[in-house]
Structure formats: structure tokens, C-alpha cells
Design an enzyme around this catalytic site. Structure first.
Site, PDB file in Angstrom:
ATOM      1  N   LYS A 145      82.267 -21.409 108.780  1.00  0.00           N
ATOM      2  CA  LYS A 145      81.146 -22.369 108.375  1.00  0.00           C
ATOM      3  C   LYS A 145      80.555 -21.707 107.111  1.00  0.00           C
ATOM      4  O   LYS A 145      80.051 -22.570 106.191  1.00  0.00           O
ATOM      5  CB  LYS A 145      80.114 -22.207 109.462  1.00  0.00           C
ATOM      6  CG  LYS A 145      80.403 -22.719 110.578  1.00  0.00           C
ATOM      7  CD  LYS A 145      79.471 -22.836 111.846  1.00  0.00           C
ATOM      8  CE  LYS A 145      79.995 -23.404 113.155  1.00  0.00           C
ATOM      9  NZ  LYS A 145      79.031 -23.421 114.102  1.00  0.00           N
ATOM     10  N   GLY A 196      72.377 -12.536 116.621  1.00  0.00           N
ATOM     11  CA  GLY A 196      73.497 -13.182 115.770  1.00  0.00           C
ATOM     12  C   GLY A 196      72.810 -13.459 114.560  1.00  0.00           C
ATOM     13  O   GLY A 196      71.524 -13.921 114.348  1.00  0.00           O
ATOM     14  N   ALA A 197      73.439 -13.500 113.277  1.00  0.00           N
ATOM     15  CA  ALA A 197      72.984 -13.986 112.025  1.00  0.00           C
ATOM     16  C   ALA A 197      73.928 -14.753 111.067  1.00  0.00           C
ATOM     17  O   ALA A 197      74.071 -14.543 109.974  1.00  0.00           O
ATOM     18  CB  ALA A 197      72.623 -12.795 111.200  1.00  0.00           C
ATOM     19  N   ASN A 241      70.662  -8.483 115.067  1.00  0.00           N
ATOM     20  CA  ASN A 241      72.216  -8.575 114.567  1.00  0.00           C
ATOM     21  C   ASN A 241      72.469  -7.077 114.367  1.00  0.00           C
ATOM     22  O   ASN A 241      71.786  -6.244 113.835  1.00  0.00           O
ATOM     23  CB  ASN A 241      72.247  -9.380 113.229  1.00  0.00           C
ATOM     24  CG  ASN A 241      73.525  -9.606 112.813  1.00  0.00           C
ATOM     25  OD1 ASN A 241      74.316 -10.279 114.030  1.00  0.00           O
ATOM     26  ND2 ASN A 241      74.125  -9.024 111.820  1.00  0.00           N
ATOM     27  N   ARG A 242      73.744  -7.111 114.698  1.00  0.00           N
ATOM     28  CA  ARG A 242      74.447  -5.496 114.475  1.00  0.00           C
ATOM     29  C   ARG A 242      74.654  -5.032 113.109  1.00  0.00           C
ATOM     30  O   ARG A 242      74.041  -3.726 112.859  1.00  0.00           O
ATOM     31  CB  ARG A 242      75.915  -5.404 115.137  1.00  0.00           C
ATOM     32  CG  ARG A 242      76.118  -5.499 116.532  1.00  0.00           C
ATOM     33  CD  ARG A 242      77.529  -5.469 117.020  1.00  0.00           C
ATOM     34  NE  ARG A 242      78.039  -6.718 116.668  1.00  0.00           N
ATOM     35  CZ  ARG A 242      79.389  -7.224 116.787  1.00  0.00           C
ATOM     36  NH1 ARG A 242      80.140  -6.310 117.696  1.00  0.00           N
ATOM     37  NH2 ARG A 242      79.857  -8.283 116.465  1.00  0.00           N
ATOM     38  N   GLY A 298      71.382  -5.515 107.561  1.00  0.00           N
ATOM     39  CA  GLY A 298      71.282  -5.975 106.269  1.00  0.00           C
ATOM     40  C   GLY A 298      71.494  -7.646 106.336  1.00  0.00           C
ATOM     41  O   GLY A 298      70.716  -8.448 105.610  1.00  0.00           O
ATOM     42  N   ARG A 299      72.288  -8.115 107.091  1.00  0.00           N
ATOM     43  CA  ARG A 299      72.533  -9.552 107.181  1.00  0.00           C
ATOM     44  C   ARG A 299      71.493 -10.134 107.833  1.00  0.00           C
ATOM     45  O   ARG A 299      70.980 -11.371 107.459  1.00  0.00           O
ATOM     46  CB  ARG A 299      73.842  -9.889 107.829  1.00  0.00           C
ATOM     47  CG  ARG A 299      74.366 -11.150 108.021  1.00  0.00           C
ATOM     48  CD  ARG A 299      75.668 -11.336 108.668  1.00  0.00           C
ATOM     49  NE  ARG A 299      76.184 -12.640 108.883  1.00  0.00           N
ATOM     50  CZ  ARG A 299      77.041 -13.001 107.834  1.00  0.00           C
ATOM     51  NH1 ARG A 299      77.357 -12.277 106.979  1.00  0.00           N
ATOM     52  NH2 ARG A 299      77.652 -14.255 108.090  1.00  0.00           N
TER      53      ARG A 299
END
Length: 275
Positions: free
Chosen positions: A72, A133-134, A157-158, A161-162
Site C-alpha cells: 500500500k 501497527g503503523a 508499533n514495534r 520511529g515509524r
């Protein structure tokens, strides 16, 4: 429906593709609307995505594509134009060819997700939401939840930074709203959304500790196979309300058709022999 030389062929790009359910629902809806169109799954490795889109630009029989994990965000960068939230968030899950030949992308995951919640009587307005999630689908859902009026949104999110990058983009779009990065801990949240792929494959780790889920909270998935993921089963045992991933998909079928075929109004129709 009989496929012929006039049939518009849409492709659903994924990797892997075995779990896809969109083609069945899309094609059934096209039959209901007597649209001369068909959607077929294509399994495409991420490293080949650009080449595939270049080839699809040349095909006069393929007026659009639907995109899912893990393409995506990459597909958004390959589009010539992005519309709506896709332009702001740089993520797309549906692409059509414009009359000038440009590839135009939109993101409908968030619209479908919130629409699915509303159809099930689970209005997110005023709710405290945890989004795990990101990635591409999480970006769209985060935007849609804020637009729907959640009281606060925490993104876990793991890759921190994201998550921080997504929060910064969202804060620019929704100034003054409570948007933050946090741990994957469901305590204190009315709505918990797993927007990762964890749960799709046997042996996957749970995206969060189900013991932190409060009874009565809504726990939602974006994964459609299996219908009840290990997270949803654990949440049900905790007394939570579970919301299956299929609801996000069913909420997108008509918007998909609307975007790439014209809502069944100006789209090519199946003609009988008598016509």
C-alpha cells in the site's frame, strides 16, 4: 458472467495472495449490478511491484487495481496522483487509470473500517482507541478513527520511529487532538484495533497481552483469514466484544466500484444478445 473481449479486468495485488477474499465479494457485487468487470488476484513480490505497475499502464483492458499487504505505501509512491487522505498520508489501496493515462490512488481502508463498525452498532465517537501497527492499513484507520471522533488515539508499533512519524503526520492533520505513541497495552481503552499481520499465520505471536483487555471493550481485526484470530478468541474469553476483519472489507466493495467503475452508474454493462 461470461468473460469476453470487452470485459474490464482488475487485478488485486498482494504478497501472498492465497488469503484474499476481496475478489469473491467484488465479483459477486459486479454480477448483482450487471457490470462487465472481473477482479483477479495477483501474487507479486515487493521487488517486482514497480515493473508490474509499468506493465499495467500499457494494458487497455486493465483500468484499475486493488492493493493490499505489503504494497500500500509503495504503490502510493508509484502513483501519478493521490486523492483524499491518500495524498496526506501517502498510502493507497485502490488505483484507477484516469483519462489522461495517469494512475490515481486513494485509500479506502479507513472508510471501510469505520463503516463496518457503524453497521455493527459500534460507533467509535468518544471512545479511547488503541491502534497496534503503523503500516499502510493502520495509517488509513488512524485517520478515519480521528475523523469519526475518537476521544484519544494511541499508536503502538514495534518500530517506534515509524509510530512517531505517523503520530506527527496525524497531529498536523488534527491539531489539538489527543494522539500519542504508547505500548501495546489495552488497559484503559474502549476500542482496540490490531492493524498488523500478526494472527494471519499459525504460530504468530499475539499483538498484545489479552489480559490487558477490559470486559466490554471492542477488539477489532483487519485480518480476514482466519475469521476469528487468536487475539479475537482471547478477547472473547475476556468478555470483550469482537469485531472481525471481514467488516472492513465489506464496507469497501461499493466504494471500490464507485472509484474505479463509476458506482455502477456509468460503468460498462453486460449486454444480452437481444441488445
Amino acid at each position: 458472467m461470461e468473460i469476453n473481449g470487452r470485459t474490464h479486468v482488475f487485478v488485486h495485488l498482494a504478497y501472498p495472495s492465497a488469503h484474499l477474499r476481496t475478489p469473491q465479494l467484488f465479483n459477486a457485487r459486479c454480477r448483482e449490478l450487471s457490470l462487465d468487470a472481473v477482479l483477479v488476484p495477483w501474487q507479486v513480490h515487493p521487488q517486482h511491484l514497480g515493473q508490474v505497475l509499468d506493465a499495467l499502464r500499457l494494458s487497455e483492458s486493465v483500468p484499475g487495481i486493488i492493493v493490499t499487504i505489503p504494497h500500500k505505501e509503495t504503490v502510493a509512491g508509484l502513483c501519478d496522483r493521490l486523492e483524499g487522505p491518500a495524498a496526506l498520508l501517502n498510502v493507497a489501496n485502490v488505483v484507477r487509470k484516469a483519462e489522461d493515462g495517469a494512475l490515481v490512488g486513494r485509500i479506502l481502508d479507513g472508510e471501510g473500517f469505520v463503516g463496518g463498525l457503524l453497521r455493527e452498532g459500534r460507533d467509535p465517537r468518544g471512545k479511547a482507541a488503541l491502534l497496534v501497527g503503523a503500516g499502510g492499513v493502520a495509517v488509513a484507520i488512524a485517520d478515519a478513527l480521528l475523523a469519526a471522533g475518537v476521544s484519544r488515539l494511541v499508536i503502538a508499533n514495534r518500530t517506534l520511529g515509524r509510530a512517531h512519524s505517523l503520530v506527527e503526520r496525524l497531529q498536523a492533520l488534527y491539531p489539538g487532538r489527543h494522539i500519542a505513541v504508547g505500548p501495546a497495552d489495552a488497559a484503559g481503552f474502549d476500542l482496540v484495533v490490531n492493524a498488523t499481520a500478526l494472527g494471519m499465520h499459525e504460530g504468530d505471536a499475539l499483538p498484545l497481552d489479552p489480559m490487558s483487555i477490559a470486559p466490554g471493550a471492542v477488539v477489532a481485526e483487519v485480518i480476514m483469514a482466519p475469521p476469528v484470530t487468536p487475539l479475537l478468541e482471547a478477547a472473547r474469553q475476556r468478555g470483550a466484544v469482537i469485531h472481525e476483519g471481514v467488516h472492513m472489507l465489506t464496507g469497501q466493495i461499493d466504494p471500490f466500484i464507485d472509484f474505479i467503475l463509476g458506482a455502477g452508474t456509468t460503468a460498462p454493462r453486460i449486454h444480452s444478445i437481444e441488445e
